[in-house]
Design an enzyme around this catalytic site. Structure first.
Site, PDB file in Angstrom:
ATOM      1  N   ASP A  20      46.349  70.180  76.799  1.00  0.00           N
ATOM      2  CA  ASP A  20      45.607  71.446  76.764  1.00  0.00           C
ATOM      3  C   ASP A  20      44.207  71.204  77.490  1.00  0.00           C
ATOM      4  OD1 ASP A  20      44.546  74.001  76.042  1.00  0.00           O
ATOM      5  OD2 ASP A  20      43.352  72.886  74.680  1.00  0.00           O
ATOM      6  N   ASP A  22      40.919  73.624  77.958  1.00  0.00           N
ATOM      7  CA  ASP A  22      39.548  73.931  77.374  1.00  0.00           C
ATOM      8  C   ASP A  22      39.566  73.585  75.736  1.00  0.00           C
ATOM      9  OD1 ASP A  22      38.703  76.038  79.152  1.00  0.00           O
ATOM     10  OD2 ASP A  22      40.779  76.918  78.660  1.00  0.00           O
ATOM     11  N   THR A 120      47.637  75.630  79.484  1.00  0.00           N
ATOM     12  CA  THR A 120      46.663  76.061  78.873  1.00  0.00           C
ATOM     13  C   THR A 120      46.731  77.469  78.728  1.00  0.00           C
ATOM     14  OG1 THR A 120      44.258  76.682  79.396  1.00  0.00           O
ATOM     15  CG2 THR A 120      45.648  76.324  81.214  1.00  0.00           C
ATOM     16  N   LYS A 152      50.836  80.473  74.048  1.00  0.00           N
ATOM     17  CA  LYS A 152      50.591  79.996  72.861  1.00  0.00           C
ATOM     18  C   LYS A 152      50.070  81.043  71.736  1.00  0.00           C
ATOM     19  CE  LYS A 152      48.490  76.041  75.206  1.00  0.00           C
ATOM     20  NZ  LYS A 152      47.271  75.131  75.383  1.00  0.00           N
ATOM     21  N   ASP A 177      43.293  71.008  70.913  1.00  0.00           N
ATOM     22  CA  ASP A 177      42.303  71.002  70.197  1.00  0.00           C
ATOM     23  C   ASP A 177      42.135  72.185  69.009  1.00  0.00           C
ATOM     24  OD1 ASP A 177      39.402  73.126  71.285  1.00  0.00           O
ATOM     25  OD2 ASP A 177      41.406  73.033  72.289  1.00  0.00           O
TER      26      ASP A 177
END
Length: 231
Positions: A20, A22, A120, A152, A177
């Protein structure tokens, strides 16, 4: 076996690492939320910190729908999306800080010949603004949020990345995250390491939760994939 698969170091069960962006590799989650706060303030709505968790890691379409839903602002989704993205691109082009341990980990995996993908929810223009800070040369594949039909938390982004690398998802490690990203990686059948940035992520049967990327190295990644294969 593809040329990319052949790059993985001998004896490893690890075929690829899918990262990922960000909040995982780059410290942008707070910038995203600050941008959303700023854009919504321009429209006359105060976006409070209680909304941060709901927006963390969210693809653009549901994030925009959420912002319009809670605020009732009279703006088309496409226009709100354009404003948020344009403001973020301005911020990111001036450079972005990497998360602790990211630079070392990328260099270690690159040196070992482990294929890397950047996966992402951010759109392509955001990805292209961040890549100079990250080092585009590290990534054989990049998958942006506006390049998959189902972003996602659906598994599609990670399945697309694994397929592009010629890798078995079960032998890929996902670094994430956010709960949204963790759900995506797990749904794709990957081994998942969660490194929370702005919200807690509970330990689960198919994930490892660590405080930062600084505790992650090639041996750990390979060991987690090997352990999955034995169960």
């Amino acid at each position: 076996m593809t040329a990319l698969e052949a790059r993985v170091y001998p004896g490893s069960d690890l075929q690829a690492v899918l990262c990922d962006m960000d909040g995982t590799l780059v410290d942008t989650e707070r910038s995203w939320f600050a941008t959303e706060v700023s854009v919504m303030a321009d429209l006359g709505f105060h976006l409070g910190p209680e909304h941060a968790e709901r927006l963390l890691g969210s693809p653009m379409d549901p994030a925009v729908a959420y912002l319009i839903g809670i605020s009732g602002v009279d703006v088309a989704p496409e226009e709100l999306e354009r404003r948020i993205n344009a403001r973020m691109v301005e911020i990111l082009r001036s450079g972005v800080d990497l998360r602790p341990g990211a630079k070392r980990l990328l260099a270690e995996l690159d040196a070992a010949g482990v294929p890397l993908a950047l996966v992402t929810a951010s759109y392509r223009d955001i990805v292209d603004a961040v890549l100079p800070s990250l080092g585009a040369h590290h990534f054989s594949v990049t998958v942006a949020g506006d390049e998959v039909e189902r972003p996602k938390p659906n598994p599609d982004p990670y399945l697309v990345a694994a397929a592009a690398l010629g890798a078995d998802p079960a032998q890929c490690v996902v670094l994430e995250d956010s709960p949204t990203g963790v759900a995506s990686g797990e749904a794709a059948g990957c081994v998942v390491i969660a490194v929370p940035s702005m919200t807690d992520i509970p330990v689960g049967p198919h994930r490892t939760v660590l405080p930062s990327l600084e505790g992650i190295d090639l041996a750990l990644l390979d060991g987690l994939v090997r352990r999955r294969a034995l169960h």
